[in-house]
Design a protein around this motif. Structure first.
Motif, PDB file in Angstrom:
ATOM      1  N   ALA A 285       0.826  -1.208   0.000  1.00  0.00           N
ATOM      2  CA  ALA A 285       0.000   0.000   0.000  1.00  0.00           C
ATOM      3  C   ALA A 285       0.859   1.258   0.000  1.00  0.00           C
ATOM      4  O   ALA A 285       0.565   2.232  -0.709  1.00  0.00           O
ATOM      5  N   LYS A 286       1.935   1.228   0.788  1.00  0.00           N
ATOM      6  CA  LYS A 286       2.844   2.383   0.832  1.00  0.00           C
ATOM      7  C   LYS A 286       3.493   2.602  -0.528  1.00  0.00           C
ATOM      8  O   LYS A 286       3.587   3.737  -1.020  1.00  0.00           O
ATOM      9  N   LYS A 287       3.944   1.509  -1.145  1.00  0.00           N
ATOM     10  CA  LYS A 287       4.566   1.616  -2.457  1.00  0.00           C
ATOM     11  C   LYS A 287       3.591   2.178  -3.479  1.00  0.00           C
ATOM     12  O   LYS A 287       3.946   3.021  -4.312  1.00  0.00           O
ATOM     13  N   LYS A 288       2.332   1.721  -3.385  1.00  0.00           N
ATOM     14  CA  LYS A 288       1.318   2.203  -4.322  1.00  0.00           C
ATOM     15  C   LYS A 288       1.052   3.691  -4.134  1.00  0.00           C
ATOM     16  O   LYS A 288       0.910   4.438  -5.114  1.00  0.00           O
ATOM     17  N   ARG A 289       0.988   4.139  -2.868  1.00  0.00           N
ATOM     18  CA  ARG A 289       0.761   5.564  -2.603  1.00  0.00           C
ATOM     19  C   ARG A 289       1.891   6.411  -3.171  1.00  0.00           C
ATOM     20  O   ARG A 289       1.662   7.494  -3.725  1.00  0.00           O
ATOM     21  N   LEU A 290       3.123   5.928  -3.014  1.00  0.00           N
ATOM     22  CA  LEU A 290       4.266   6.668  -3.556  1.00  0.00           C
ATOM     23  C   LEU A 290       4.232   6.688  -5.076  1.00  0.00           C
ATOM     24  O   LEU A 290       4.501   7.718  -5.705  1.00  0.00           O
ATOM     25  N   GLU A 291       3.912   5.539  -5.648  1.00  0.00           N
ATOM     26  CA  GLU A 291       3.858   5.444  -7.109  1.00  0.00           C
ATOM     27  C   GLU A 291       2.858   6.443  -7.687  1.00  0.00           C
ATOM     28  O   GLU A 291       3.068   7.012  -8.754  1.00  0.00           O
ATOM     29  N   MET A 292       1.770   6.653  -6.959  1.00  0.00           N
ATOM     30  CA  MET A 292       0.717   7.549  -7.455  1.00  0.00           C
ATOM     31  C   MET A 292       1.170   9.000  -7.504  1.00  0.00           C
ATOM     32  O   MET A 292       0.602   9.807  -8.243  1.00  0.00           O
ATOM     33  N   LYS A 293       2.202   9.345  -6.718  1.00  0.00           N
ATOM     34  CA  LYS A 293       2.681  10.730  -6.698  1.00  0.00           C
ATOM     35  C   LYS A 293       3.770  10.978  -7.721  1.00  0.00           C
ATOM     36  O   LYS A 293       4.028  12.128  -8.083  1.00  0.00           O
ATOM     37  N   PHE A 294       4.450   9.916  -8.174  1.00  0.00           N
ATOM     38  CA  PHE A 294       5.511  10.057  -9.158  1.00  0.00           C
ATOM     39  C   PHE A 294       4.916  10.064 -10.559  1.00  0.00           C
ATOM     40  O   PHE A 294       4.050   9.242 -10.876  1.00  0.00           O
ATOM     41  N   LEU A 295       5.387  10.968 -11.387  1.00  0.00           N
ATOM     42  CA  LEU A 295       4.876  11.080 -12.751  1.00  0.00           C
ATOM     43  C   LEU A 295       5.997  10.855 -13.754  1.00  0.00           C
ATOM     44  O   LEU A 295       7.103  11.354 -13.579  1.00  0.00           O
ATOM     45  N   ASP A 296       5.691  10.111 -14.836  1.00  0.00           N
ATOM     46  CA  ASP A 296       6.672   9.980 -15.905  1.00  0.00           C
ATOM     47  C   ASP A 296       6.456  11.107 -16.915  1.00  0.00           C
ATOM     48  O   ASP A 296       5.575  11.959 -16.739  1.00  0.00           O
ATOM     49  N   GLU A 297       7.258  11.137 -17.961  1.00  0.00           N
ATOM     50  CA  GLU A 297       7.210  12.254 -18.913  1.00  0.00           C
ATOM     51  C   GLU A 297       5.835  12.405 -19.540  1.00  0.00           C
ATOM     52  O   GLU A 297       5.317  13.523 -19.675  1.00  0.00           O
ATOM     53  N   ARG A 298       5.239  11.303 -19.931  1.00  0.00           N
ATOM     54  CA  ARG A 298       3.926  11.356 -20.562  1.00  0.00           C
ATOM     55  C   ARG A 298       2.893  11.945 -19.614  1.00  0.00           C
ATOM     56  O   ARG A 298       2.060  12.779 -20.007  1.00  0.00           O
ATOM     57  N   GLU A 299       2.954  11.538 -18.364  1.00  0.00           N
ATOM     58  CA  GLU A 299       1.984  12.031 -17.378  1.00  0.00           C
ATOM     59  C   GLU A 299       2.209  13.498 -17.045  1.00  0.00           C
ATOM     60  O   GLU A 299       1.250  14.248 -16.837  1.00  0.00           O
ATOM     61  N   VAL A 300       3.464  13.920 -16.989  1.00  0.00           N
ATOM     62  CA  VAL A 300       3.756  15.341 -16.748  1.00  0.00           C
ATOM     63  C   VAL A 300       3.180  16.190 -17.875  1.00  0.00           C
ATOM     64  O   VAL A 300       2.556  17.242 -17.640  1.00  0.00           O
ATOM     65  N   LYS A 301       3.377  15.728 -19.099  1.00  0.00           N
ATOM     66  CA  LYS A 301       2.893  16.473 -20.258  1.00  0.00           C
ATOM     67  C   LYS A 301       1.380  16.620 -20.232  1.00  0.00           C
ATOM     68  O   LYS A 301       0.828  17.698 -20.481  1.00  0.00           O
TER      69      LYS A 301
END
Length: 421
Positions: free
Chosen positions: A179-195
């Motif tokens: 669950a912790k890993k998933k919460r962190l993953e949700m805050k990190f964005l890759d290039e496509r998501e940033v765009k």
């Protein structure tokens, strides 16, 4: 005790009461003295009393270095630590810690003797508390962290010989780790998501949110640091921004916002700005001028007069709360429409701090940018802190500026900036 007559350089007599005592730190004999000026019985008695008090104070002070304060119970230790600790941190930090202190009163009885507190007792208390309240692993970690600070204080002041909480281990379940890993993953964005996120922010009625996002990506500033900026903090000629304060707005009304120091001492810094950030700041300043003119011509009680750069539609500074609200709306739009509009499912939860992650990740994944330069740029002291920000993104700060510029250009964002100017 004995008394001596002496003379100063002018030949005038004065008197000294002398006594020897045992230094409690070395067990060696030392000498203490008190000066008096009248050779009378009364003066000698007074000097004798002063000398005894002086020796008592010297011994007591040195004994305090190894005997510690007279703290016998957990309550006394906790209160002593808290009263000292609270003077070293910011008010909002004290407020958060007070909630943990309340929990500690149920975890460990206030009247329990320090000498009776063992690691096994701490372990049993933590397990019992977690089972009773179904507390999360992160909550228990916070509680244990506070216990560590309290008991470390006790060791420092010789109230206890060692910290009984330091050897206690908290183990997260597999589900909690996932669950912790998933919460962190949700805050990190890759290039496509940033765009995509920037494209949606660009559609907002108040374009300051879009330009704030570009500023955060380009600088790695914390949202409180960006909220506190004024035009005077920007050196347009040399493309620099001075970060030396943070806006405190948590649980406060707009009129009660106040400026505080940066999160850490290292947070005070001067950053070199990429060109796309300079253009964003120019647009923000122009909008602010238009807003100030509008307020002048059409005054309204909801409008706020402000010198801050990044403002809401009503002139108040954009805070973590207001920016989080906008990002929340964007997240919901993308969750519903991202697949249809952009061809992939939106599974992330972008928050203001996500942009700091983006900035640091871009720089740490660029081999031309030294770690020290990244630390200096974002105000980190420890290498571990900076490295903790790296994730999905595959002296001078020129290399940092070049790296973040390449990132923006790679996504094609800079090509669309001219139309916003």
């Amino acid at each position: 005790m004995y008394f001596e007559e002496r003379r100063n350089k002018d030949g005038k007599a004065f008197y000294v009461a002398v006594e020897r005592y045992i230094d409690p730190l070395t067990d060696k004999t030392k000498r203490a003295s008190v000066v008096y000026h009248a050779n009378t019985v009364r003066a000698r008695k007074q000097a004798g009393r002063e000398l005894e008090d002086k020796i008592d104070e010297l011994i007591s002070k040195k004994q305090g270095l190894f005997q510690g304060q007279s703290m016998k119970t957990f309550f006394e230790l906790k209160e002593s630590w808290f009263n000292v600790w609270r003077t070293t941190v910011k008010p909002q930090t004290v407020k958060r810690e007070e909630l943990v202190i309340d929990r500690l009163s149920e975890l460990l009885a206030d009247d329990i003797l320090l000498e009776k507190i063992t690691p096994l007792l701490i372990q049993d208390c933590l397990n019992g508390y977690r089972e009773k309240y179904h507390s999360t692993h992160s909550t228990m970690q916070h509680i244990k962290c506070t216990l560590n600070k309290i008991f470390d204080y006790g060791v420092l002041h010789n109230a206890i010989p060692f910290s009984p909480s330091r050897v206690v281990k908290l183990n997260a379940t597999v589900e909690e780790k996932r669950a912790k890993k998933k919460r962190l993953e949700m805050k990190f964005l890759d290039e496509r998501e940033v765009k995509v996120l920037l494209a949606e922010l660009r559609k907002r009625r108040n374009q300051n949110y879009y330009d704030l996002a570009l500023f955060l990506i380009g600088t790695g500033c914390r949202i409180g640091e960006a909220s506190a900026l004024t035009e005077s903090d920007i050196d347009f000629e040399n493309h620099l921004v001075t970060i030396d304060k943070s806006l405190q707005a948590h649980d406060l009304r707009v009129d009660d916002f106040y400026l505080d120091t940066t999160k850490t001492g290292a947070g005070e810094r001067v950053e070199q700005l990429p060109e796309f950030v300079m253009q964003a700041l120019i647009r923000v300043i122009e909008r602010n001028k238009q807003f100030d003119e509008h307020v002048k011509n059409f005054p309204f009680e909801a409008f706020r007069k402000s010198e801050f750069l990044f403002r809401t539609e009503y002139g108040a500074p954009i805070t973590s709360h207001s920016f989080r609200e906008i990002l929340g709306r964007v997240n919901r739009v993308l969750q519903a429409e991202c697949q249809e509009k952009y061809g992939f499912e939106w599974t992330k939860n972008a928050v203001p701090h996500s942009f700091r992650h983006i900035h640091i990740s871009v720089l740490r994944n660029d081999p031309t940018v030294p770690l020290k330069e990244v630390q200096s740029r974002v105000g980190h002291v420890l290498e571990e802190t900076t490295n903790g920000y790296t994730h999905l993104m595959s002296a001078s700060q020129e290399k940092s500026v070049e790296a973040i510029n390449r990132f923006i250009e790679h996504m094609g964002i800079s090509k669309g900036l001219a139309s916003l100017a």
